[in-house]
Design an enzyme around this catalytic site. Structure first.
Site, PDB file in Angstrom:
ATOM      1  N   CYS A  95      36.784  -6.948  66.074  1.00 61.44           N
ATOM      2  CA  CYS A  95      37.253  -7.060  64.688  1.00 61.44           C
ATOM      3  C   CYS A  95      37.221  -8.504  64.163  1.00 61.44           C
ATOM      4  CB  CYS A  95      38.632  -6.417  64.576  1.00 61.44           C
ATOM      5  SG  CYS A  95      38.984  -5.849  62.919  1.00 61.44           S
ATOM      6  N   HIS A 191      39.662  -1.291  68.090  1.00 68.47           N
ATOM      7  CA  HIS A 191      40.835  -1.686  68.873  1.00 68.47           C
ATOM      8  C   HIS A 191      41.210  -0.503  69.761  1.00 68.47           C
ATOM      9  CE1 HIS A 191      41.384  -5.031  66.074  1.00 68.47           C
ATOM     10  NE2 HIS A 191      41.390  -4.195  65.063  1.00 68.47           N
TER      11      HIS A 191
HETATM   12  N1  GLN Z   1      40.993 -10.094  58.947  1.00 71.12           N
HETATM   13  C1  GLN Z   1      39.871  -9.273  59.252  1.00 71.12           C
HETATM   14  C2  GLN Z   1      39.644  -8.120  58.269  1.00 71.12           C
HETATM   15  O1  GLN Z   1      40.580  -7.647  57.663  1.00 71.12           O
HETATM   16  C3  GLN Z   1      40.004  -8.733  60.664  1.00 71.12           C
HETATM   17  C4  GLN Z   1      41.122  -7.735  60.839  1.00 71.12           C
HETATM   18  C5  GLN Z   1      41.326  -7.323  62.260  1.00 71.12           C
HETATM   19  O2  GLN Z   1      40.990  -8.037  63.189  1.00 71.12           O
HETATM   20  N2  GLN Z   1      41.932  -6.167  62.463  1.00 71.12           N
HETATM   21  O3  GLN Z   1      38.514  -7.683  58.122  1.00 71.12           O
END
Ligand code: GLN
Length: 234
Positions: A95, A191
């Site tokens: 992510c 995740h």
């Molecule tokens: N900040 C990034 C987004 O919203 C990554 C979010 C995350 O790692 N869950 O795309």
């Protein structure tokens, strides 16, 4: 290789979604294969170790993501990652981490240059994509499950291939593909932690990191766990 070094990068910044558990899963699976592991936690102010076998980055909100990027661009860290890739080390980036290792991404309303390790760019979407995700991994050839929570949408360049074909969920934002892969560099929106939900992927990373094949697990406890997991995670 009897001992592998797992480098967990910026746990204090990239730990929001529990992806730090990927390091423990790798260590746990490695034990089944008779490999000892060391988990090296690299903090925001620390230099990256030059001798890691697997480098892990997790998810984060935008502010923490920008701090992590800044630290990885500092000192010799980016060179260390480039050398690690040349040595055949594995990178798993989830992510925010996936966006960081790409060419460009947006965070807190600004576009920034990423580390350029994967040929992808990420742009902001109009709504947050949250929920369960299921893909068929292009590398493993079978199903992976995870959880996604992100604003970013990721577009692959010609130098990267998708890591998974989306069965349910959004992935890179088009509901068709998730993540990207180039050699031993893996990026994904999943995740879970992804390796806890998909231990076969942990085995693949260990195989890649050591150059030895560990696909045949004969330990009864590991086999029992794998069949239980298939039953409960549909
Ligand atoms: N900040 C990034 C987004 O919203 C990554 C979010 C995350 O790692 N869950 O795309």
């Amino acid at each position: 290789m009897s001992q592998i070094r797992i480098v967990r990068i910026h746990n204090e910044l990239l730990g929001t979604y529990g992806d730090q558990g990927n390091a423990e899963v790798l260590a746990f699976r490695a034990k089944f294969h008779g490999i000892t592991t060391t988990i090296i936690d690299v903090g925001y102010n620390d230099p990256l170790p030059t001798n890691g076998d697997i480098y892990l980055l997790g998810g984060a909100e935008d502010a923490a993501q920008l701090l992590s990027l800044e630290a990885l661009q500092r000192d010799d860290n980016l060179n260390i990652l480039h050398f690690a890739i040349e040595r055949g080390a594995v990178i798993l980036a989830v992510c925010a981490g996936f966006q960081i290792i790409g060419n460009k991404f947006w965070a807190n309303g600004q576009e920034v240059d990423g580390l350029g390790l994967l040929d992808v760019i990420s742009v902001p979407g109009d709504k947050r994509l949250v929920g369960d995700i299921k893909t068929i991994s292009t590398v493993l050839g079978f199903e992976l499950t995870g959880f996604e929570n992100h604003m970013g949408r990721t577009i692959l360049g010609s130098g990267a291939e998708a890591f998974g074909k989306v069965v349910t969920g959004n992935g890179n934002g088009d509901s068709k593909f998730d993540g990207a892969v180039l050699g031993n560099i893996f990026g994904t929106y999943m995740h879970g932690p992804i390796l806890a939900r998909n231990p076969e992927f942990a085995d693949l990373l260990l195989t890649r990191a050591t150059g030895r094949k560990y696909a045949q697990i004969t330990d009864p406890l590991a086999l029992k766990y794998a069949s239980w997991r298939r039953k409960v995670i549909k």
